[in-house]
Design an enzyme around this catalytic site. Structure first.
Site, PDB file in Angstrom:
ATOM      1  N   LYS A  56       0.863  -1.194   0.000  1.00  0.00           N
ATOM      2  CA  LYS A  56       0.000   0.000   0.000  1.00  0.00           C
ATOM      3  C   LYS A  56       0.894   1.237   0.000  1.00  0.00           C
ATOM      4  CE  LYS A  56      -3.223   2.560   3.040  1.00  0.00           C
ATOM      5  NZ  LYS A  56      -4.143   2.505   4.192  1.00  0.00           N
ATOM      6  N   LYS A  61     -10.279  12.556   8.137  1.00  0.00           N
ATOM      7  CA  LYS A  61      -9.779  12.125   9.449  1.00  0.00           C
ATOM      8  C   LYS A  61      -9.779  13.320  10.402  1.00  0.00           C
ATOM      9  CE  LYS A  61      -6.739   8.344   8.143  1.00  0.00           C
ATOM     10  NZ  LYS A  61      -7.440   7.291   8.892  1.00  0.00           N
ATOM     11  N   ASP A  81       1.450   6.397   5.442  1.00  0.00           N
ATOM     12  CA  ASP A  81       0.549   5.421   4.842  1.00  0.00           C
ATOM     13  C   ASP A  81       1.102   4.771   3.563  1.00  0.00           C
ATOM     14  OD1 ASP A  81      -1.770   4.177   5.593  1.00  0.00           O
ATOM     15  OD2 ASP A  81      -3.090   5.472   4.415  1.00  0.00           O
ATOM     16  N   ASP A  96     -12.281   6.763   3.634  1.00  0.00           N
ATOM     17  CA  ASP A  96     -11.069   6.559   4.432  1.00  0.00           C
ATOM     18  C   ASP A  96     -10.599   5.095   4.405  1.00  0.00           C
ATOM     19  OD1 ASP A  96      -8.958   7.226   6.028  1.00  0.00           O
ATOM     20  OD2 ASP A  96     -10.122   7.349   7.896  1.00  0.00           O
ATOM     21  N   GLU A 131      -9.372   3.452   2.078  1.00  0.00           N
ATOM     22  CA  GLU A 131      -8.835   3.548   0.720  1.00  0.00           C
ATOM     23  C   GLU A 131      -7.730   2.538   0.425  1.00  0.00           C
ATOM     24  OE1 GLU A 131      -7.692   5.228   3.205  1.00  0.00           O
ATOM     25  OE2 GLU A 131      -5.571   4.847   2.869  1.00  0.00           O
ATOM     26  N   ARG A 186      -7.448  -0.643   1.019  1.00  0.00           N
ATOM     27  CA  ARG A 186      -7.953  -1.889   0.430  1.00  0.00           C
ATOM     28  C   ARG A 186      -8.352  -1.678  -1.024  1.00  0.00           C
ATOM     29  NH1 ARG A 186     -12.419  -2.345   5.010  1.00  0.00           N
ATOM     30  NH2 ARG A 186     -10.713  -1.346   6.115  1.00  0.00           N
TER      31      ARG A 186
HETATM   32  N1  BES Z   1      -4.378   4.487   6.910  1.00  0.00           N
HETATM   33  C1  BES Z   1      -5.493   4.152   7.695  1.00  0.00           C
HETATM   34  C2  BES Z   1      -5.176   3.161   8.805  1.00  0.00           C
HETATM   35  C3  BES Z   1      -4.166   3.567   9.851  1.00  0.00           C
HETATM   36  C4  BES Z   1      -4.588   4.036  11.080  1.00  0.00           C
HETATM   37  C5  BES Z   1      -2.820   3.403   9.634  1.00  0.00           C
HETATM   38  C6  BES Z   1      -3.660   4.353  12.051  1.00  0.00           C
HETATM   39  C7  BES Z   1      -1.892   3.728  10.602  1.00  0.00           C
HETATM   40  C8  BES Z   1      -2.308   4.198  11.814  1.00  0.00           C
HETATM   41  C9  BES Z   1      -6.597   3.539   6.829  1.00  0.00           C
HETATM   42  O1  BES Z   1      -6.643   3.985   5.524  1.00  0.00           O
HETATM   43  C10 BES Z   1      -7.913   3.857   7.464  1.00  0.00           C
HETATM   44  O2  BES Z   1      -8.199   5.025   7.592  1.00  0.00           O
HETATM   45  N2  BES Z   1      -8.677   2.852   7.836  1.00  0.00           N
HETATM   46  C11 BES Z   1      -9.942   3.051   8.453  1.00  0.00           C
HETATM   47  C12 BES Z   1     -10.885   2.011   7.929  1.00  0.00           C
HETATM   48  C13 BES Z   1     -12.314   2.190   8.356  1.00  0.00           C
HETATM   49  C14 BES Z   1     -12.901   3.440   7.734  1.00  0.00           C
HETATM   50  C15 BES Z   1     -13.097   0.962   7.953  1.00  0.00           C
HETATM   51  C16 BES Z   1      -9.772   2.904   9.968  1.00  0.00           C
HETATM   52  O3  BES Z   1      -9.029   2.030  10.393  1.00  0.00           O
HETATM   53  O4  BES Z   1     -10.347   3.681  10.696  1.00  0.00           O
HETATM   54 ZN    ZN Z   2      -4.803   4.622   4.741  1.00  0.00          ZN
HETATM   55 ZN    ZN Z   3      -7.768   5.801   5.297  1.00  0.00          ZN
END
Ligand code: BES
Ligand code: ZN
Ligand code: ZN
Length: 517
Positions: free
Chosen positions: A280, A292, A303, A362, A364, A366
């Site tokens: 990723k 966020k 990321d 968010d 994204e 996946r």
């Molecule tokens: N990049 C984030 C995940 C992340 C969080 C990485 C903290 C490193 C530290 C990812 O893209 C994300 O925002 N995931 C969401 C998914 C949700 C909306 C299903 C999450 O984990 O809140």
């Molecule tokens: Zn992310």
């Molecule tokens: Zn995200």
């Protein structure tokens, strides 16, 4: 080996910069008292062992009743009749509890203690003391890793005066018997792995206004060109459109930076199947329209860690001269807001033809991995495909910093990755990939939704993210595993040999795994 700055400048940086982080590791029959600091290891049960070495020190330790020999306890001695400047006695804890991870930690603490004593070289007997407990090659690897990972810092944006204060250790001298080929080989391998982990740390620590898709493309080109053993292919926006990668394109729609799929191939085994590592590469994750909040958005330059690992791993494979075919795929996008950005509720079509409703902009990671995985499998037919991603906050909640979450249906692959994690200290932990979850990402008006449609939507977040990815891999044709490095890639606490910030997580576990299998 070149640092990130050397690579990008074509090796034209000042000599001093070139030496940044280039700690020399030497081996000598006995501790080398010419170095500034001498670290003497002491197991809890051997407290009186130093009589033979230095009588004054033994007397001092006996008087100093507080020193117990607990792991990483340090006693700065007042004894000064040796050629070195300072002597420090280091606790090694209980002999039977000592392991290679503790060796990394112990050497790491010596590096930081040397720095805090304002010295730049040290010698130690610790590796010699523990050598009979371990495989000599793994011992060498762990020693080099502990030293070089601990000697890393990211100071380029500090003023010269502040940089001076964060000076590095230039020589670590290890007492060790001469002529141990396995140990020396381990040291060399460990150096390659550690320096490539440090490359990932540089890339992850760099801000998103520097590390964008063009920067990563340029770097990949330099790595491929200077290696001579790596070939490179870059798919730009038009090619991604032509190939039908609507899932990845949707993520980048709001960004001024172009998306890129960067593919690096190292052919160490001639003909035969590839092991593919897909990363990723979100250079900044604002969350998109599901923006966020403060306290969550600030670190989102990290990321792209998965794609940095994919790059560093191919570089590692080439430098180690692995007799394997390994490829790295960097799926690079930026998740931003603008009038062109994708909206919650949009529906996109991925490379494999599946439609996805954007339940949350968010989620994204996946979406970019969906296309990258399906494309890699379709075009390259790898034998094994491992993806790495800072994918979910749920992973950080479940496992914290000290392990990546492993999602796979392949028991054998799971066991091997877990073992590589234990041996390398870059740990992975299997999540239960239960059948009950397998339809949790199904959509209502599309094939899939990018957020879970069952329960409250957030339960088992790192597992359901894995379920989503699995829909883009033919798991009956290719062995596949997903590593969520959201917690392990970037720490907000100090460790014994990895400080706060980027850790390079993924490079060590996958290097060890490639070396073993
Ligand atoms: N990049 C984030 C995940 C992340 C969080 C990485 C903290 C490193 C530290 C990812 O893209 C994300 O925002 N995931 C969401 C998914 C949700 C909306 C299903 C999450 O984990 O809140
Ligand atoms: Zn992310
Ligand atoms: Zn995200």
């Amino acid at each position: 080996m070149l640092s990130l700055k050397d690579i990008l400048s074509g090796g034209k940086t000042a000599a001093k910069e070139m030496e940044r982080g280039k700690m020399k590791i030497t081996i000598s029959r006995d501790v080398d008292k010419k170095q500034e600091v001498l670290f003497l290891g002491l197991f809890e049960e051997d407290k009186h062992n130093y009589k033979s070495f230095n009588n004054k020190l033994a007397v001092e330790l006996q008087k100093e009743k507080t020193f117990s020999g607990k792991f990483n306890e340090m006693h700065l001695s007042l004894v000064s009749d040796l050629t070195c400047k300072r002597i420090v006695v280091v606790g090694l804890g209980k002999n039977k509890e000592f392991n290679l991870e503790k060796l990394r930690g112990s050497l790491g603490k010596m590096v930081s203690k040397t720095k805090s004593l304002k010295c730049s070289s040290f010698s130690t007997n610790v590796v010699d003391l523990v050598k009979n407990k371990f495989d000599k090659e793994l011992l060498g690897r762990a020693a080099a890793e502990g030293l070089l990972l601990a000697n890393y810092n990211f100071t380029k944006y500090l003023s010269k005066e502040k940089q001076e204060k964060k000076r590095l250790v230039s020589i670590a001298s290890l007492a060790y018997p001469a002529g141990d080929v396995s140990f020396s080989k381990g040291l060399k391998t460990g150096r390659i792995i550690a320096e490539n982990s440090n490359l990932v740390r540089d890339l992850v620590n760099e801000p998103a206004n520097v590390v964008n898709s063009s920067y990563l493309e340029k770097l990949a080109k330099k790595v491929a060109a200077s290696s001579g053993k790596i070939s490179l292919k870059v798919l730009n926006k038009e090619e991604l459109e032509r190939e039908g990668m609507g899932s990845m394109l949707g993520v980048n729609a709001g960004s001024a930076n172009p998306p890129k799929l960067i593919i690096l191939q190292y052919k160490g085994a001639g003909e035969g199947k590839y092991t593919a590592v897909v990363g990723k590469g979100i250079t900044f994750d604002s969350g998109g329209y599901n923006l966020k909040p403060t306290k969550y958005i600030e670190d989102m330059k990290i990321d792209m860690a998965g794609s940095a690992v994919a790059l560093a791993l191919i570089k590692t494979a080439a430098e180690l001269g692995l007799k394997k075919n390994v490829m790295g795929v960097m799926a690079i996008c930026e998740n931003m807001v603008s009038s062109k950005a994708q909206r919650p509720g949009d529906i996109v079509t991925a490379y494999n033809g599946k439609t996805i409703e954007i339940g949350n902009t968010d989620a994204e990671g996946r979406l970019v991995l969906a296309d990258a995985l399906a494309y890699t499998e379709d075009k390259y037919r790898p034998e094994v495909m491992i993806d790495l991603a800072t994918l979910t906050g749920a992973c950080v909640v479940a496992l914290g910093y000290y392990a990546a979450a492993l999602v796979t249906k392949d028991e054998e692959l799971s066991k091997k990755l877990k073992l590589a994690g234990e041996n390398s200290g870059d740990k992975v932990w299997p999540m239960p990939f239960f059948d009950e979850y397998q339809d949790w990402m199904d959509g209502s008006i599309s094939d899939l939704n990018n957020i879970s449609q069952k329960g409250k939507g957030y339960e088992a977040g790192s597992i359901t993210a894995g379920v989503f990815l699995s829909k883009f891999v033919n798991t009956d044709k290719v062995k596949w595993a997903h590593l969520d490095i959201a917690g392990s890639a970037y720490w907000s606490v100090d460790g014994a040999y990895l400080g706060k910030g980027a850790t390079g997580s993924g490079v060590r576990v996958l290097s060890y795994w490639l070396l073993e299998n």
